[in-house]
Design an enzyme around this catalytic site. Structure first.
Site, PDB file in Angstrom:
ATOM      1  N   ASN A   7       0.205   1.240   7.570  1.00 53.69           N
ATOM      2  CA  ASN A   7      -0.020   2.601   7.080  1.00 53.69           C
ATOM      3  C   ASN A   7      -1.366   2.631   6.335  1.00 53.69           C
ATOM      4  OD1 ASN A   7      -0.088   4.780   5.151  1.00 53.69           O
ATOM      5  ND2 ASN A   7       2.045   5.169   5.651  1.00 53.69           N
ATOM      6  N   ASP A   9      -2.866   5.391   4.936  1.00 50.32           N
ATOM      7  CA  ASP A   9      -3.051   6.570   4.075  1.00 50.32           C
ATOM      8  C   ASP A   9      -3.931   6.267   2.860  1.00 50.32           C
ATOM      9  OD1 ASP A   9      -1.279   7.834   5.749  1.00 50.32           O
ATOM     10  OD2 ASP A   9       0.376   7.885   4.321  1.00 50.32           O
ATOM     11  N   HIS A  10      -3.762   5.076   2.301  1.00 53.12           N
ATOM     12  CA  HIS A  10      -4.472   4.797   1.042  1.00 53.12           C
ATOM     13  C   HIS A  10      -5.960   4.553   1.250  1.00 53.12           C
ATOM     14  CE1 HIS A  10      -0.987   5.150  -1.414  1.00 53.12           C
ATOM     15  NE2 HIS A  10      -0.312   4.401  -0.561  1.00 53.12           N
ATOM     16  N   ARG A  18     -13.371  11.275  -3.754  1.00 49.61           N
ATOM     17  CA  ARG A  18     -14.708  11.842  -3.903  1.00 49.61           C
ATOM     18  C   ARG A  18     -15.017  12.899  -2.856  1.00 49.61           C
ATOM     19  NH1 ARG A  18     -18.307   8.908  -7.226  1.00 49.61           N
ATOM     20  NH2 ARG A  18     -17.031   8.424  -9.012  1.00 49.61           N
ATOM     21  N   HIS A  43       0.307   9.530   7.479  1.00 47.47           N
ATOM     22  CA  HIS A  43       1.139  10.657   7.064  1.00 47.47           C
ATOM     23  C   HIS A  43       0.215  11.851   6.835  1.00 47.47           C
ATOM     24  CE1 HIS A  43       4.424  12.196   4.025  1.00 47.47           C
ATOM     25  NE2 HIS A  43       4.096  13.108   4.927  1.00 47.47           N
ATOM     26  N   ARG A  45       0.019  15.049   5.404  1.00 52.35           N
ATOM     27  CA  ARG A  45       0.826  15.853   4.482  1.00 52.35           C
ATOM     28  C   ARG A  45       0.371  17.303   4.510  1.00 52.35           C
ATOM     29  NH1 ARG A  45       3.646  12.363   0.479  1.00 52.35           N
ATOM     30  NH2 ARG A  45       4.251  14.331  -0.442  1.00 52.35           N
ATOM     31  N   ARG A  49      -3.580  15.622   1.162  1.00 52.76           N
ATOM     32  CA  ARG A  49      -4.132  14.900   0.001  1.00 52.76           C
ATOM     33  C   ARG A  49      -4.857  13.614   0.410  1.00 52.76           C
ATOM     34  NH1 ARG A  49       1.333  12.879  -3.012  1.00 52.76           N
ATOM     35  NH2 ARG A  49       1.722  15.110  -2.969  1.00 52.76           N
ATOM     36  N   HIS A  50      -4.512  13.048   1.553  1.00 48.07           N
ATOM     37  CA  HIS A  50      -5.261  11.852   1.986  1.00 48.07           C
ATOM     38  C   HIS A  50      -5.698  11.980   3.452  1.00 48.07           C
ATOM     39  CE1 HIS A  50      -1.115  10.814   2.942  1.00 48.07           C
ATOM     40  NE2 HIS A  50      -0.820  10.391   1.737  1.00 48.07           N
ATOM     41  N   GLU A  70       3.553  10.238  10.640  1.00 43.61           N
ATOM     42  CA  GLU A  70       4.597  10.677   9.701  1.00 43.61           C
ATOM     43  C   GLU A  70       4.326  12.124   9.348  1.00 43.61           C
ATOM     44  OE1 GLU A  70       4.897   8.529   6.068  1.00 43.61           O
ATOM     45  OE2 GLU A  70       5.007   6.619   7.089  1.00 43.61           O
ATOM     46  N   THR A 100       4.532   9.761  -3.812  1.00 41.34           N
ATOM     47  CA  THR A 100       4.710   9.271  -2.447  1.00 41.34           C
ATOM     48  C   THR A 100       6.095   9.726  -1.997  1.00 41.34           C
ATOM     49  OG1 THR A 100       4.730   7.306  -1.031  1.00 41.34           O
ATOM     50  CG2 THR A 100       5.563   7.036  -3.266  1.00 41.34           C
ATOM     51  N   THR A 101       6.443   9.498  -0.718  1.00 38.47           N
ATOM     52  CA  THR A 101       7.746   9.924  -0.226  1.00 38.47           C
ATOM     53  C   THR A 101       8.842   9.281  -1.077  1.00 38.47           C
ATOM     54  OG1 THR A 101       6.729   9.786   1.948  1.00 38.47           O
ATOM     55  CG2 THR A 101       9.087  10.187   1.887  1.00 38.47           C
ATOM     56  N   GLU A 151      14.052   5.024  10.661  1.00 35.16           N
ATOM     57  CA  GLU A 151      13.321   4.115   9.772  1.00 35.16           C
ATOM     58  C   GLU A 151      14.120   4.053   8.485  1.00 35.16           C
ATOM     59  OE1 GLU A 151       9.051   4.508   9.318  1.00 35.16           O
ATOM     60  OE2 GLU A 151       9.159   3.698   7.282  1.00 35.16           O
ATOM     61  N   HIS A 190       8.703   1.167   3.191  1.00 37.25           N
ATOM     62  CA  HIS A 190       8.467   1.769   1.877  1.00 37.25           C
ATOM     63  C   HIS A 190       8.653   0.732   0.774  1.00 37.25           C
ATOM     64  CE1 HIS A 190       7.623   5.532  -0.281  1.00 37.25           C
ATOM     65  NE2 HIS A 190       8.060   4.814  -1.276  1.00 37.25           N
ATOM     66  N   GLY A 212       2.099  -0.139   3.873  1.00 30.48           N
ATOM     67  CA  GLY A 212       0.785   0.406   3.552  1.00 30.48           C
ATOM     68  C   GLY A 212       0.181  -0.107   2.268  1.00 30.48           C
ATOM     69  N   HIS A 213       0.761   0.292   1.139  1.00 31.19           N
ATOM     70  CA  HIS A 213       0.093   0.123  -0.147  1.00 31.19           C
ATOM     71  C   HIS A 213      -0.277  -1.321  -0.446  1.00 31.19           C
ATOM     72  CE1 HIS A 213      -0.267  -0.043  -4.562  1.00 31.19           C
ATOM     73  NE2 HIS A 213      -0.860   1.122  -4.378  1.00 31.19           N
TER      74      HIS A 213
END
Ligand code: PXP
Length: 249
Positions: A7, A9-10, A18, A43, A45, A49-50, A70, A100-101, A151, A190, A212-213
């Site tokens: 993932n 997203d980050h 920025r 994801h 959203r 946001r990302h 996602e 986050t979710t 999932e 997750h 992801g993270h």
């Protein structure tokens, strides 16, 4: 052996801090694939946001593994999925205020609209997975929705203290068995990290972990390609012993 969906997203989150053009999640998807990612997950959203629409479009054109989108179960997202045709859509709950979710999707509570959406996506050649808590009633509703994948939400396992963690692992094992008995294929994700991933990767019948993270965090030190390679090594050769404090780096 479970495969690895990365993932990203980050990566986009850093860019959006920025509102500039770097780092580009599209470039990093390629690096994740070079490190052995079996799939790329993003994801999109509602609040963007990302990940941005442009990212998903470019990823659809460039990802050579599998693209997992996602998204919330909304008309806007359905139209985007039908236009871009990711390999898989994972339906997740979404609340604007959350970091986050947070929880799994309440499939049992919205079975009719979900059945229609799942059918529509699958009729158009898109695999559908439902992100749910490891809960028997939710799994039965997933099977009734017509979706082929679930999932399992590993957040409770990931956040549990050492005393509680074996119980949460047992719930994931039981849910995986139950889901497969219902004819569902099983992914999970997750909150998984280099330290807690092995017992989940070792679950019989677990097909893919979406992570992801922790991978993006490690990438800051070692680069994304290496971070993915290290996670993939743990998933492919996990120790089954559910005692924690991994000896791996
Ligand atoms: N799976 C789902 C459905 C998610 O919403 C997320 C978080 O975006 C993940 C997996 C990955 O979680 P993490 O970033 O904690 O590895």
């Amino acid at each position: 052996m479970a495969s690895l969906g990365v993932n990203i997203d980050h990566i986009a989150q850093v860019r959006q801090a920025r509102r500039t053009v770097e780092p580009d999640p599209v470039t990093h998807a390629l690096l994740a694939e070079l490190g052995g990612a079996d799939g790329i997950t993003v994801h999109l959203r509602e609040d963007r946001r990302h990940i941005q629409d442009r990212d998903v479009e470019l990823l659809r054109a460039t990802v050579r593994s599998r693209l997992n989108l996602e998204m919330a179960a909304t008309a806007e997202m359905e139209a985007i999925a039908l236009r871009l045709r990711p390999d898989m859509v994972t339906l997740v709950p979404e609340r604007r205020q959350e970091v986050t979710t947070e929880g799994g999707l309440d499939v049992a509570g919205q079975i009719d609209p979900l059945r229609a959406l799942v059918g529509h996506l699958q009729d158009n050649g898109i695999g559908v997975s439902l992100f749910v808590d490891p809960d028997g009633a939710q799994l039965q509703a997933c099977a009734a929705s017509g979706a082929r994948w679930v999932e399992l939400h590993t957040g409770a396992y990931a956040e549990a203290g050492w005393e509680q963690q074996p119980l949460e692992l047992a719930r994931l094992i039981e849910a995986t068995t139950h889901a497969r008995q219902l004819g569902l294929r099983v992914n999970a994700g997750h909150g998984l990290t280099y330290r807690n991933v092995e017992p989940v990767a070792a679950i019989e019948g677990m097909e893919e972990l979406n992570i992801g993270h922790t991978i993006v965090a490690r990438a800051l030190a070692v680069g994304l390609e290496t971070a993915v390679r290290q996670m993939k090594a743990l998933i492919q050769n996990p120790r089954r012993d559910p005692l924690f404090g991994s000896q791996h780096p």
